[in-house]
Design a protein around this motif. Structure first.
Motif, short mmCIF file in Angstrom:
data_model
loop_
_atom_site.label_atom_id
_atom_site.label_comp_id
_atom_site.label_asym_id
_atom_site.label_seq_id
_atom_site.Cartn_x
_atom_site.Cartn_y
_atom_site.Cartn_z
N UNK A 67 0.82 -1.21 0.00
CA UNK A 67 0.00 0.00 0.00
C UNK A 67 0.85 1.26 0.00
N UNK A 68 0.48 2.21 -0.85
CA UNK A 68 1.15 3.50 -0.91
C UNK A 68 0.40 4.50 -0.04
N UNK A 69 -0.91 4.30 0.09
CA UNK A 69 -1.77 5.27 0.74
C UNK A 69 -2.32 4.72 2.06
N UNK A 70 -2.87 5.60 2.89
CA UNK A 70 -3.44 5.15 4.17
C UNK A 70 -4.51 4.08 3.96
N UNK A 71 -4.70 3.27 5.00
CA UNK A 71 -5.69 2.19 4.90
C UNK A 71 -7.11 2.71 4.82
N UNK A 72 -7.36 3.89 5.35
CA UNK A 72 -8.70 4.46 5.30
C UNK A 72 -8.59 5.97 5.22
N UNK A 88 1.24 5.78 -10.97
CA UNK A 88 2.04 5.67 -9.75
C UNK A 88 1.91 4.28 -9.14
N UNK A 89 0.68 3.80 -8.98
CA UNK A 89 0.45 2.49 -8.37
C UNK A 89 1.01 1.38 -9.26
N UNK A 90 0.85 1.52 -10.57
CA UNK A 90 1.30 0.48 -11.48
C UNK A 90 2.81 0.38 -11.56
N UNK A 91 3.48 1.54 -11.56
CA UNK A 91 4.92 1.55 -11.78
C UNK A 91 5.73 1.47 -10.50
N UNK A 102 2.33 11.06 -5.91
CA UNK A 102 2.41 10.40 -4.60
C UNK A 102 2.27 11.41 -3.47
N UNK A 103 3.04 12.50 -3.53
CA UNK A 103 3.04 13.46 -2.43
C UNK A 103 1.68 14.17 -2.29
N UNK A 104 1.10 14.57 -3.41
CA UNK A 104 -0.20 15.24 -3.35
C UNK A 104 -1.27 14.28 -2.87
N UNK A 105 -1.26 13.05 -3.38
CA UNK A 105 -2.28 12.07 -3.00
C UNK A 105 -2.18 11.69 -1.52
N UNK A 106 -0.98 11.39 -1.07
CA UNK A 106 -0.78 10.99 0.33
C UNK A 106 -1.20 12.11 1.26
#
Length: 439
Positions: A67-72, A88-91, A102-106
């Motif tokens: 997982x790259x992002x929080x669980x919830x 991002x998730x694929x690569x 990644x930084x903006x999403x997280x």
């Protein structure tokens, strides 16, 4: 310098680089078919890479194993912003566009302002934790196309149509227009994909958000020359990228890097080795200075890019390689942070840039900056940086001499954290407060 003069200078520079690249490729005795394969090697590499990415996304369980992002994500009241993070998730990459995604999403997820998603089989799927939950569009939702969607345009066509039909809005991020403005720098596949994305997706969005005002201005100028006009009511905005500096940047560099920094005063350039970065101009400037007896080193930190095989060969074969010229194509974060701190100045000879993060990084670590006089560097660096005439090695020589003669002073360029950057972007979307209107 007028825009017309600047464009002429860029055109002349690109012609020289293309000529050198062709001469380099033709310097080897090879049959026409082998030459074609050699010339297209990087394009084939990226094509295969994209196919592998598609396979990864198709297998949702493997795509979400790490997982790259929080669980919830507990979203705050207001419009639901769905942030596309498919590439991002694929690569699994964390550089360039994927770093921004990644930084903006997280950070948007941590603030409760955005939900990261991926595109799978024409549907939106949650990318948090184990992922896999299909996200159904609701009226008022906003889909932020933050990732490099032009690599998989066919996956988006029906999705975007259905999203809008359900009352959702579509906003796309614009990093630059370089494949359209400077096609000689890119592969035919990338150019075709990016042009299709621009005309079939960007022009039909409800809003465009650019990573700098300079990019937004360039887009506004570009669309004026198109027969097809942007969607009625299209908004155009821009926001500042982040630059967090973490504890690991304070780790000790490799002993070889410390030894290199002690050899002599050195100037540093950071970024992928590609034609757009203007490295040949910087190298020419140092060659002139070395011919005059200057004892200063030039260090380039950046991975190999594309369509720059001739210059890469020049770096590897240069008579000053290992003496006063150094190309570090696999430096660690700790190495780079140390070099920033110890550099006499950071040289950014880029001819075109979307934002220019090395300028902000250099200021953070206390390194003076010598940058090309282009709009985006003026936007980010203001009066804190020292500028030289675009693609002019002689002008750069003068700035390097000035920097060596003056006391070292760190420029003041306050960075924005990635959390601040994400909050600014999410606020723009949630409050519909874009700076301009195009349609």
């Amino acid at each position: 310098m007028t825009d017309f003069d600047a464009q002429n200078r860029i055109d002349d520079y690109l012609r020289r680089q293309v000529f050198e690249e062709e001469c380099f490729l033709r310097a080897y005795e090879m049959d026409p078919y082998t030459r074609i394969v050699y010339r297209r090697f990087r394009e084939l590499y990226w094509t295969v890479s994209r196919l592998l990415k598609r396979d990864n996304v198709a297998n949702a369980s493997s795509a979400f194993r790490a997982p790259i992002f929080p669980a919830a994500v507990q979203l705050q009241p207001g419009p639901r912003i769905l942030i596309d993070a498919t590439d991002l998730v694929a690569s699994g990459k964390a550089t360039g566009i994927q770093r921004v995604v990644k930084e903006i999403s997280v950070n948007a997820a941590a603030l409760g302002l955005g939900l990261p998603v991926v595109v799978k089989d024409g549907k939106l799927v949650a990318a948090c934790g184990e992922g896999g939950e299909t996200i159904e569009c609701r009226e008022g939702d906003i889909l932020l196309l933050l990732d490099a969607g032009w690599n998989r345009l066919d996956d988006y066509a029906q999705l975007l149509q259905d999203f809008r039909a359900r009352g959702g809005k579509i906003v796309a991020c614009l990093y630059d227009l370089f494949p359209l403005l400077y096609p000689t720098l890119y592969t035919h596949t990338l150019i075709a994909n990016f042009e299709a994305w621009t005309h079939r997706v960007l022009l039909d969005c409800d809003a465009i958000v650019a990573i700098s005002k300079s990019v937004a201005d360039r887009f506004a100028t570009y669309v004026k020359g198109l027969e097809r006009k942007p969607r009625d009511g299209m908004k155009l905005g821009w926001w500042r990228l982040g630059a967090d500096f973490k504890q690991e940047d304070k780790k000790a560099p490799a002993p070889s890097i410390e030894a290199l920094a002690r050899r002599a005063p050195f100037f540093l350039s950071v970024g992928t080795v590609e034609t757009r970065k203007g490295y040949p101009v910087a190298l020419e400037a140092f060659e002139r200075l070395w011919a005059e007896g200057l004892e200063a080193n030039y260090i380039i930190v950046g991975r190999p890019g594309w369509n720059a095989a001739a210059f890469e060969d020049r770096l590897r074969r240069h008579r000053e390689k290992g003496r006063r010229l150094f190309w570090l194509d696999n430096a660690s974060d700790a190495d780079l942070a140390f070099l920033y701190r110890e550099a006499r100045a950071v040289v950014l000879p880029t001819m075109a840039e979307g934002f220019g993060l090395p300028l902000v990084e250099a200021a953070h670590f206390g390194a003076p900056v010598i940058a090309s006089d282009i709009a985006v560097f003026r936007e980010i660096g203001g009066d804190a940086a020292c500028y030289f005439d675009l693609l002019d090695a002689g002008s750069l020589v003068g700035r390097i001499r000035q920097m060596l003669a003056a006391e070292k002073h760190a420029p003041v360029i306050p960075p924005s954290s990635w959390s601040d950057s994400a909050a600014e972007l999410m606020r723009m979307l949630r409050e519909d407060c874009y700076q301009r209107s195009l349609g």
